[in-house]
Design a protein around this motif. Structure first.
Motif, PDB file in Angstrom:
ATOM      1  N   ASP A   1       7.842  -0.086  -9.788  1.00  0.00           N
ATOM      2  CA  ASP A   1       6.681   0.760  -9.524  1.00  0.00           C
ATOM      3  C   ASP A   1       7.067   1.939  -8.636  1.00  0.00           C
ATOM      4  O   ASP A   1       6.992   1.842  -7.407  1.00  0.00           O
TER       5      ASP A   1
ATOM      6  N   ILE B   1       5.967   5.018  -1.017  1.00  0.00           N
ATOM      7  CA  ILE B   1       5.444   4.580   0.279  1.00  0.00           C
ATOM      8  C   ILE B   1       6.594   4.073   1.140  1.00  0.00           C
ATOM      9  O   ILE B   1       6.703   4.411   2.318  1.00  0.00           O
TER      10      ILE B   1
ATOM     11  N   GLU C   1      -3.251  -1.627   1.095  1.00  0.00           N
ATOM     12  CA  GLU C   1      -4.148  -1.011   0.127  1.00  0.00           C
ATOM     13  C   GLU C   1      -3.453  -0.770  -1.210  1.00  0.00           C
ATOM     14  O   GLU C   1      -4.070  -0.911  -2.268  1.00  0.00           O
ATOM     15  N   ARG C   2      -2.171  -0.437  -1.167  1.00  0.00           N
ATOM     16  CA  ARG C   2      -1.421  -0.273  -2.420  1.00  0.00           C
ATOM     17  C   ARG C   2      -1.336  -1.611  -3.153  1.00  0.00           C
ATOM     18  O   ARG C   2      -1.498  -1.667  -4.374  1.00  0.00           O
TER      19      ARG C   2
ATOM     20  N   ALA D   1      -4.498  -2.200  -4.856  1.00  0.00           N
ATOM     21  CA  ALA D   1      -4.672  -1.281  -5.981  1.00  0.00           C
ATOM     22  C   ALA D   1      -3.919  -1.744  -7.220  1.00  0.00           C
ATOM     23  O   ALA D   1      -4.308  -1.397  -8.341  1.00  0.00           O
TER      24      ALA D   1
ATOM     25  N   SER E   1       5.549   4.480  -7.753  1.00  0.00           N
ATOM     26  CA  SER E   1       4.489   4.890  -6.820  1.00  0.00           C
ATOM     27  C   SER E   1       4.571   4.100  -5.520  1.00  0.00           C
ATOM     28  O   SER E   1       4.398   4.656  -4.439  1.00  0.00           O
ATOM     29  N   SER E   2       4.829   2.812  -5.614  1.00  0.00           N
ATOM     30  CA  SER E   2       4.977   1.997  -4.416  1.00  0.00           C
ATOM     31  C   SER E   2       6.252   2.329  -3.662  1.00  0.00           C
ATOM     32  O   SER E   2       6.281   2.301  -2.431  1.00  0.00           O
TER      33      SER E   2
ATOM     34  N   GLU F   1      -1.460   1.289   4.486  1.00  0.00           N
ATOM     35  CA  GLU F   1      -1.120   1.893   3.206  1.00  0.00           C
ATOM     36  C   GLU F   1      -0.490   0.872   2.255  1.00  0.00           C
ATOM     37  O   GLU F   1      -0.807   0.836   1.066  1.00  0.00           O
TER      38      GLU F   1
END
Length: 163
Positions: free
Chosen positions: A135, A141, A74-75, A78, A137-138, A71
């Motif tokens: 970030d 995770i 892949e982040r 991205a 969003s990160s 994950e």
């Protein structure tokens, strides 16, 4: 019927990681990747009382770490950063303590894997604030894997608890 040719130009992500964000996520990637490796090392070599329970619990830790490394990597892609999970990079940069080389008794295996998990969650907590600012969003995770790994640390450490 006429057809149009469409060029296959790469699409740039709407958000690109800063150098600092990429470095922080790389730290997390290296540690969580190392955890998956040392978790398997201990899994293969653990012996002693409650062997089977610990053997299976170590697989849970490894599964979480493998999911986390994928994950995170892949982040990173991205957001236009390049993950580096090569063995030499992981070995050189990880904060995870070196795993026992051969047979390890269950109580010592528990102590070791808890210290390895705690090294990873320490890294995740150290970088969380800066990642969250850069970030969110990160950072989500990081929060997810911190919670999951801290739970495993608790489950495992309870095996060696004595009143």
């Amino acid at each position: 019927m006429s057809t149009k040719t469409v060029k296959n130009a790469p699409v740039t992500p709407a958000f690109t990681a800063s150098t600092e964000l990429a470095a922080d996520l790389q730290r997390a990637l290296v540690d969580i990747t190392a955890l998956s490796l040392v978790g398997k090392q201990v899994h293969w070599n653990v012996v002693g009382p409650n062997f089977r329970d610990l053997h299976l619990n170590l697989d849970e830790v490894v599964d979480i770490a493998r999911e986390g490394s994928d994950e995170l990597a892949e982040r990173m892609r991205a957001i236009n950063a390049y993950p580096d999970g090569r063995p030499a990079t992981v070995a050189e940069q990880t904060s995870v303590p070196e795993a026992p080389e051969a047979g390890v008794i269950t109580a010592d295996a528990v102590d070791y894997i808890v210290s390895a998990i705690n090294a990873v969650t320490t890294t995740l907590r150290e970088i969380h604030g800066a990642v969250d600012e850069a970030d969110p969003s990160s950072s989500g995770i990081l929060e997810d894997y911190t919670q999951r790994l801290e739970q495993q640390s608790w489950f495992l450490s309870a095996q060696n608890y004595s009143a």
